[in-house]
Design a protein around this motif. Structure first.
Motif, PDB file in Angstrom:
ATOM      1  N   GLN A 106      -7.375   6.982 -10.310  1.00 54.30           N
ATOM      2  CA  GLN A 106      -6.722   6.071  -9.379  1.00 54.30           C
ATOM      3  C   GLN A 106      -5.192   6.161  -9.529  1.00 54.30           C
ATOM      4  O   GLN A 106      -4.455   6.178  -8.552  1.00 54.30           O
ATOM      5  CB  GLN A 106      -7.203   4.638  -9.622  1.00 54.30           C
ATOM      6  CG  GLN A 106      -8.674   4.392  -9.313  1.00 54.30           C
ATOM      7  CD  GLN A 106      -8.955   4.484  -7.827  1.00 54.30           C
ATOM      8  OE1 GLN A 106      -8.157   4.047  -6.990  1.00 54.30           O
ATOM      9  NE2 GLN A 106     -10.096   5.080  -7.487  1.00 54.30           N
ATOM     10  N   ALA A 107      -4.737   6.210 -10.771  1.00 54.73           N
ATOM     11  CA  ALA A 107      -3.305   6.346 -11.026  1.00 54.73           C
ATOM     12  C   ALA A 107      -2.801   7.722 -10.600  1.00 54.73           C
ATOM     13  O   ALA A 107      -1.678   7.858 -10.091  1.00 54.73           O
ATOM     14  CB  ALA A 107      -3.019   6.110 -12.500  1.00 54.73           C
ATOM     15  N   LYS A 108      -3.631   8.733 -10.780  1.00 55.07           N
ATOM     16  CA  LYS A 108      -3.254  10.076 -10.330  1.00 55.07           C
ATOM     17  C   LYS A 108      -3.014  10.078  -8.825  1.00 55.07           C
ATOM     18  O   LYS A 108      -2.027  10.653  -8.326  1.00 55.07           O
ATOM     19  CB  LYS A 108      -4.355  11.065 -10.697  1.00 55.07           C
ATOM     20  CG  LYS A 108      -4.108  12.486 -10.232  1.00 55.07           C
ATOM     21  CD  LYS A 108      -5.306  13.390 -10.530  1.00 55.07           C
ATOM     22  CE  LYS A 108      -5.088  14.798 -10.008  1.00 55.07           C
ATOM     23  NZ  LYS A 108      -6.290  15.645 -10.233  1.00 55.07           N
ATOM     24  N   GLU A 109      -3.907   9.405  -8.074  1.00 59.53           N
ATOM     25  CA  GLU A 109      -3.752   9.324  -6.618  1.00 59.53           C
ATOM     26  C   GLU A 109      -2.521   8.492  -6.244  1.00 59.53           C
ATOM     27  O   GLU A 109      -1.792   8.821  -5.305  1.00 59.53           O
ATOM     28  CB  GLU A 109      -5.011   8.710  -6.000  1.00 59.53           C
ATOM     29  CG  GLU A 109      -6.242   9.598  -6.113  1.00 59.53           C
ATOM     30  CD  GLU A 109      -7.496   8.896  -5.616  1.00 59.53           C
ATOM     31  OE1 GLU A 109      -7.367   7.775  -5.055  1.00 59.53           O
ATOM     32  OE2 GLU A 109      -8.592   9.457  -5.791  1.00 59.53           O
ATOM     33  N   GLY A 110      -2.299   7.411  -6.995  1.00 59.90           N
ATOM     34  CA  GLY A 110      -1.125   6.585  -6.735  1.00 59.90           C
ATOM     35  C   GLY A 110       0.167   7.351  -6.930  1.00 59.90           C
ATOM     36  O   GLY A 110       1.126   7.200  -6.162  1.00 59.90           O
ATOM     37  N   SER A 111       0.210   8.191  -7.958  1.00 57.11           N
ATOM     38  CA  SER A 111       1.382   9.027  -8.192  1.00 57.11           C
ATOM     39  C   SER A 111       1.543  10.045  -7.060  1.00 57.11           C
ATOM     40  O   SER A 111       2.662  10.309  -6.597  1.00 57.11           O
ATOM     41  CB  SER A 111       1.249   9.735  -9.543  1.00 57.11           C
ATOM     42  OG  SER A 111       2.368  10.531  -9.821  1.00 57.11           O
ATOM     43  N   ALA A 112       0.416  10.576  -6.580  1.00 52.93           N
ATOM     44  CA  ALA A 112       0.470  11.579  -5.513  1.00 52.93           C
ATOM     45  C   ALA A 112       1.007  10.980  -4.221  1.00 52.93           C
ATOM     46  O   ALA A 112       1.692  11.667  -3.448  1.00 52.93           O
ATOM     47  CB  ALA A 112      -0.915  12.175  -5.284  1.00 52.93           C
ATOM     48  N   THR A 151       3.575  14.197  -9.469  1.00 52.08           N
ATOM     49  CA  THR A 151       2.473  14.579 -10.343  1.00 52.08           C
ATOM     50  C   THR A 151       2.708  13.943 -11.710  1.00 52.08           C
ATOM     51  O   THR A 151       3.844  13.889 -12.187  1.00 52.08           O
ATOM     52  CB  THR A 151       2.405  16.111 -10.504  1.00 52.08           C
ATOM     53  OG1 THR A 151       2.188  16.698  -9.222  1.00 52.08           O
ATOM     54  CG2 THR A 151       1.280  16.514 -11.441  1.00 52.08           C
ATOM     55  N   ILE A 152       1.639  13.461 -12.318  1.00 53.96           N
ATOM     56  CA  ILE A 152       1.770  12.905 -13.668  1.00 53.96           C
ATOM     57  C   ILE A 152       1.892  14.063 -14.654  1.00 53.96           C
ATOM     58  O   ILE A 152       0.953  14.846 -14.806  1.00 53.96           O
ATOM     59  CB  ILE A 152       0.579  12.000 -14.019  1.00 53.96           C
ATOM     60  CG1 ILE A 152       0.523  10.799 -13.058  1.00 53.96           C
ATOM     61  CG2 ILE A 152       0.680  11.508 -15.464  1.00 53.96           C
ATOM     62  CD1 ILE A 152      -0.657   9.865 -13.279  1.00 53.96           C
ATOM     63  N   SER A 196       5.972  10.490 -14.383  1.00 51.98           N
ATOM     64  CA  SER A 196       5.461  10.793 -13.056  1.00 51.98           C
ATOM     65  C   SER A 196       6.610  11.399 -12.260  1.00 51.98           C
ATOM     66  O   SER A 196       7.624  10.735 -12.011  1.00 51.98           O
ATOM     67  CB  SER A 196       4.952   9.521 -12.372  1.00 51.98           C
ATOM     68  OG  SER A 196       4.485   9.814 -11.058  1.00 51.98           O
ATOM     69  N   GLY A 197       6.451  12.661 -11.869  1.00 43.15           N
ATOM     70  CA  GLY A 197       7.576  13.359 -11.258  1.00 43.15           C
ATOM     71  C   GLY A 197       8.727  13.391 -12.239  1.00 43.15           C
ATOM     72  O   GLY A 197       8.582  13.854 -13.368  1.00 43.15           O
ATOM     73  N   LYS A 198       9.882  12.861 -11.845  1.00 42.03           N
ATOM     74  CA  LYS A 198      11.027  12.822 -12.746  1.00 42.03           C
ATOM     75  C   LYS A 198      11.256  11.427 -13.328  1.00 42.03           C
ATOM     76  O   LYS A 198      12.276  11.166 -13.952  1.00 42.03           O
ATOM     77  CB  LYS A 198      12.289  13.288 -12.008  1.00 42.03           C
ATOM     78  CG  LYS A 198      12.680  12.417 -10.828  1.00 42.03           C
ATOM     79  CD  LYS A 198      13.937  12.958 -10.150  1.00 42.03           C
ATOM     80  CE  LYS A 198      14.343  12.069  -8.966  1.00 42.03           C
ATOM     81  NZ  LYS A 198      15.571  12.568  -8.300  1.00 42.03           N
ATOM     82  N   ALA A 214       1.722   1.877  -7.745  1.00 39.87           N
ATOM     83  CA  ALA A 214       1.101   3.207  -7.785  1.00 39.87           C
ATOM     84  C   ALA A 214      -0.243   3.194  -8.529  1.00 39.87           C
ATOM     85  O   ALA A 214      -0.664   4.229  -9.060  1.00 39.87           O
ATOM     86  CB  ALA A 214       2.056   4.211  -8.413  1.00 39.87           C
ATOM     87  N   LYS A 215      -0.884   2.029  -8.573  1.00 37.42           N
ATOM     88  CA  LYS A 215      -2.245   1.882  -9.111  1.00 37.42           C
ATOM     89  C   LYS A 215      -2.361   2.240 -10.591  1.00 37.42           C
ATOM     90  O   LYS A 215      -3.437   2.592 -11.062  1.00 37.42           O
ATOM     91  CB  LYS A 215      -3.243   2.694  -8.277  1.00 37.42           C
ATOM     92  CG  LYS A 215      -3.304   2.273  -6.812  1.00 37.42           C
ATOM     93  CD  LYS A 215      -4.536   2.800  -6.110  1.00 37.42           C
ATOM     94  CE  LYS A 215      -4.477   4.280  -5.848  1.00 37.42           C
ATOM     95  NZ  LYS A 215      -5.606   4.730  -4.999  1.00 37.42           N
TER      96      LYS A 215
END
Length: 443
Positions: A315-321, A326-327, A350-352, A388-389
């Protein structure tokens, strides 16, 4: 200059007494005599100078450099280098091994699994110098500047040659000023480094104690530096050391509770005695798994999660996307990133962007711990929790009212991974790893 000054003083003394002699003829005779004497003295001085400086300084320098090269290249096994970077000896000592052949040096380090070959040279720079001036990532590891360390780690790659013997070469770091030693190896360089690594692994611990005549003193280790506080005086002492094929060797002998200690020799019984006085020993104190978990950094790759736990982390991976990110990292442990407080929790990139969500770790026993979410975050932690979940990560780790875990590991004394099994929900478990793992959802 001293000899000429002395000659001038003698001449002044005698010429100064001439006026007391009466008569012109007598004065001329005396003057002629002393002119002759001064000529003889000058010739004697010049002869002494010829005896002392029978070779030019450049010739003597070249002889030192030639002897050094002959000595270095005479042993195919190579030379062990006790390398001490940094003027403050912050890192302690690092074991190197170097093979010299022609103009090339093959460098091995206890901090690397590979060797690297580069050029070296012997040159004159206000003294005889051994220089590894051709870039070598191992030899220059502590000497290469970066954006965050414009003076690097105050390491050396140029060394003043202080003394050359058949089995020992004494060097002085040109930048740090630290004295260092090269020892002639009786085994191949790679074998030496492998032996050093094996001893380091066997003597590795998070917590140690000195034992002196049966009394123990807790000590700390940071890098290759021990720090202990004398219980009688309250004075703190830092002890830089290096790992050898037989144990830990101090850079300099140290007084520990009235004992002169030079290091500690490895033995399988876990009581590592000082070679010169066996009434002093070093012992490793095993930490509970709960303390290992809460005081160190642990990567959380997707491959170490149960199916149910991974669904929540996804869920957090999708929120970051959804943020176009990207985490890159997921870390459980003290949040010593950026300018954060160092409190225990879940930290991420997450990203930068960086962030941390703080967790209270309530230690129940050596292998049982309960996690509670504090409701607090640092950096961008709370933003990702809300937007971002990343709240799903906290649900997985801490549940609604706390989650209790039973811990197991590959090596209780020095774990490289710890498995956390949730007692409230056996379908949730995590295996965390001591190595820093990038791109955790790709693992």
């Amino acid at each position: 200059m001293k000899k000429n000054s002395k000659l001038q003083n003698i001449r002044s003394l005698f010429v100064g007494s001439a006026p007391s002699l009466r008569g012109r003829a007598g004065g001329e005779a005396v003057l002629s005599f002393f002119l002759l004497l001064s000529t003889l003295l000058l010739q004697s001085c010049l002869k002494d100078q010829e005896d002392i400086f029978d070779k030019s300084s450049s010739l003597r320098m070249q002889e030192v450099l030639d002897k050094t090269k002959t000595t270095l290249t005479s042993n195919k096994n190579g030379w062990a280098l006790d390398y001490y970077p940094n003027r403050k000896l912050t890192y302690g000592g690092i074991a190197y091994a170097i093979q010299f052949e022609g103009t090339e040096a093959t460098v091995y380090s206890q901090e690397s699994d590979k060797s690297e070959t580069s050029l070296y040279k012997l040159t004159n720079d206000d003294g005889p110098i051994l220089s590894f001036d051709s870039y070598n990532s191992l030899m220059h590891a502590y000497a290469t500047p970066s954006s965050g360390e414009y003076e690097a780690k105050d390491g050396d790659f140029e060394f003043i040659i202080m003394d050359v013997q058949d089995t020992l070469i004494t060097l002085k770091g040109k930048r740090s000023g630290n004295m260092m030693y090269m020892h002639r190896l009786s085994q191949p360089a790679q074998d030496y480094i492998n032996s050093v690594k094996a001893i380091e692994e066997k003597m590795q611990s998070v917590k140690y104690a000195f034992v002196v005549n049966g009394d123990s003193i807790l000590i700390k280790r940071l890098n290759n530096v021990f720090t202990f506080t004398d219980p009688k005086t309250g004075e703190s002492t830092d002890i830089p050391f290096i790992t050898t094929t037989t144990g830990f060797e101090f850079k300099d002998s140290v007084d520990i509770m009235g004992k002169n200690v030079t290091g500690f020799k490895y033995s399988e019984d876990g009581i590592w005695a000082n070679p010169t006085d066996k009434s002093v020993a070093l012992v490793a104190l095993p930490l509970p798994l709960t303390e290992f978990l809460t005081t160190s950094y642990w990567s959380m790759p997707a491959s170490g999660m149960s199916e149910e736990a991974l669904k929540m982390f996804n869920q957090a991976k999708e929120g970051s996307a959804t943020e176009g990110e990207t985490i890159n990292y997921m870390i459980l442990g003290p949040n010593n990133i950026m300018d954060y407080s160092g409190a225990f929790g879940f930290s991420f990139q997450s990203g930068k962007y960086y962030g941390s969500l703080l967790i209270d770790a309530d230690i129940i026993s050596d292998d049982i711990v309960t996690f509670y979410y504090t409701g607090k975050g640092e950096g961008n932690g709370k933003w990702y929790f809300t937007n971002a979940k990343f709240s799903w990560i906290i649900s997985a780790l801490c549940g609604a009212k706390g989650a209790t875990y039973t811990l197991t590991a590959d090596d209780p004394k020095n774990p490289t991974w710890i498995k956390m099994e949730q007692m409230e929900n056996p379908n949730i478990y995590f295996t965390v790893y001591h190595d820093i793992i990038a791109a955790p959802f790709d693992k």
